[in-house]
Design an enzyme around this catalytic site. Structure first.
Site, mmCIF file in Angstrom:
data_model
loop_
_atom_site.group_PDB
_atom_site.id
_atom_site.type_symbol
_atom_site.label_atom_id
_atom_site.label_comp_id
_atom_site.label_asym_id
_atom_site.label_seq_id
_atom_site.Cartn_x
_atom_site.Cartn_y
_atom_site.Cartn_z
ATOM 1 N N TRP A 16 0.815 -1.214 0.000
ATOM 2 C CA TRP A 16 0.000 0.000 0.000
ATOM 3 C C TRP A 16 0.845 1.260 0.000
ATOM 4 O O TRP A 16 1.716 1.442 0.872
ATOM 5 C CB TRP A 16 -0.860 0.053 1.254
ATOM 6 C CG TRP A 16 -1.996 -0.904 1.321
ATOM 7 C CD1 TRP A 16 -1.977 -2.186 1.811
ATOM 8 C CD2 TRP A 16 -3.352 -0.655 0.934
ATOM 9 N NE1 TRP A 16 -3.231 -2.739 1.743
ATOM 10 C CE2 TRP A 16 -4.096 -1.830 1.207
ATOM 11 C CE3 TRP A 16 -3.998 0.457 0.385
ATOM 12 C CZ2 TRP A 16 -5.459 -1.924 0.949
ATOM 13 C CZ3 TRP A 16 -5.348 0.365 0.122
ATOM 14 C CH2 TRP A 16 -6.077 -0.818 0.399
ATOM 15 N N ASP A 17 0.581 2.170 -0.939
ATOM 16 C CA ASP A 17 1.009 3.545 -0.768
ATOM 17 C C ASP A 17 0.191 4.151 0.378
ATOM 18 O O ASP A 17 -0.886 3.653 0.718
ATOM 19 C CB ASP A 17 0.777 4.322 -2.062
ATOM 20 C CG ASP A 17 1.055 5.805 -1.922
ATOM 21 O OD1 ASP A 17 2.162 6.160 -1.481
ATOM 22 O OD2 ASP A 17 0.141 6.601 -2.224
ATOM 23 N N MET A 18 0.666 5.241 0.949
ATOM 24 C CA MET A 18 -0.025 5.825 2.092
ATOM 25 C C MET A 18 -0.750 7.125 1.725
ATOM 26 O O MET A 18 -1.969 7.162 1.632
ATOM 27 C CB MET A 18 0.961 6.081 3.240
ATOM 28 C CG MET A 18 0.295 6.559 4.534
ATOM 29 S SD MET A 18 1.461 6.676 5.927
ATOM 30 C CE MET A 18 2.315 8.206 5.532
#
Length: 249
Positions: A16-18
């Site tokens: 996951w990117d944040m």
């Protein structure tokens, strides 16, 4: 390194990117950037904000210096991170639609997950700690790698830590630098645009939102993309032909 065996067409991990993907912290960054430039008598426009979305903080610091911020890059990164963390403490985690639900469902399904962000580690851990369950098996942050997105280093590092092949992972991103990094790492990539539109591409799949998305849907997409990839890369046997084409987004 021994890689963890995977069930065919089920992702070995979700990466996951944040900022802008999992949580809507981009407005917090915009506030911090605007305040910092203004403190040096400059003006920081909405276009400036859009310019650095998805980029590493040290690359962003160079642009802020060009706009008149008379601080070294490390000091800029420290100042911005402090200001965004203060807003997180005050306002909490601003979830993107559907993100927390999908994150929880993937956790319940036992699929490993990593947080792969260009924010610094202390901020990434603050966000992770504000989630009401232990979502991530590892965090790879911007100050933990040599090369930021769009370089694939962060995604490769996350997969290596989890002991999985990056080609057996799904990556979820919202920015052009992010999808570029994840595609270069070999992952099956889902682009969920937020502040900036993402162009159509055969290299990733666009979802307009995570709202209503499920583990079953993510797994189905992963299987489709991997099967398409495998068909393209299976050597043609002597005396046979194939009409298989490229995967589409």
């Amino acid at each position: 390194m021994n890689l963890i065996p995977v069930i065919p067409h089920i992702p070995a991990a979700v990466l996951w990117d944040m900022d802008g993907t999992l949580v809507d912290t981009e407005p917090y960054w915009m506030v911090a950037e605007t305040e910092l430039v203004a403190s040096f008598g400059g003006e920081w426009t909405h276009a400036d904000c859009m310019l650095i979305i998805g980029s590493g903080l040290w690359a962003s610091a160079a642009i802020l210096q060009d706009r008149g911020v008379d601080m070294d890059a490390d000091a800029i990164v420290h100042w911005l991170t402090d200001r965004v963390q203060a807003q997180l403490t005050e306002h909490g985690v601003p979830w993107r639609p559907g993100a927390r639900e999908l994150l929880a469902d993937l956790k319940d399904a036992g699929i490993p997950m990593a947080l792969v962000t260009m924010s610094v580690e202390r901020m990434a851990r603050q966000v992770a700690d504000l989630i009401d369950f232990a979502a991530f098996d590892t965090i790879i942050a911007g100050d933990m790698v040599t090369h930021g997105k769009p370089h694939p280093e962060a995604y490769l590092a996350a997969a290596a830590y989890l002991g999985v092949n990056p080609e057996h992972c799904v990556a979820v991103e919202d920015s052009i630098p992010g999808v570029t990094a994840a595609v270069a790492a070999g992952a099956v990539v889902i682009g969920v645009p937020h502040q900036i539109d993402l162009p159509e591409s055969v290299h990733y799949t666009l979802w307009p939102s995570l709202a209503g998305r499920t583990v079953a849907g993510l797994t189905e997409l992963f299987g489709e993309r991997r099967r398409a990839f495998d068909r393209i890369h299976i050597p043609v046997q002597t005396g046979t032909t194939t009409n298989e084409g490229a995967a589409t987004a």
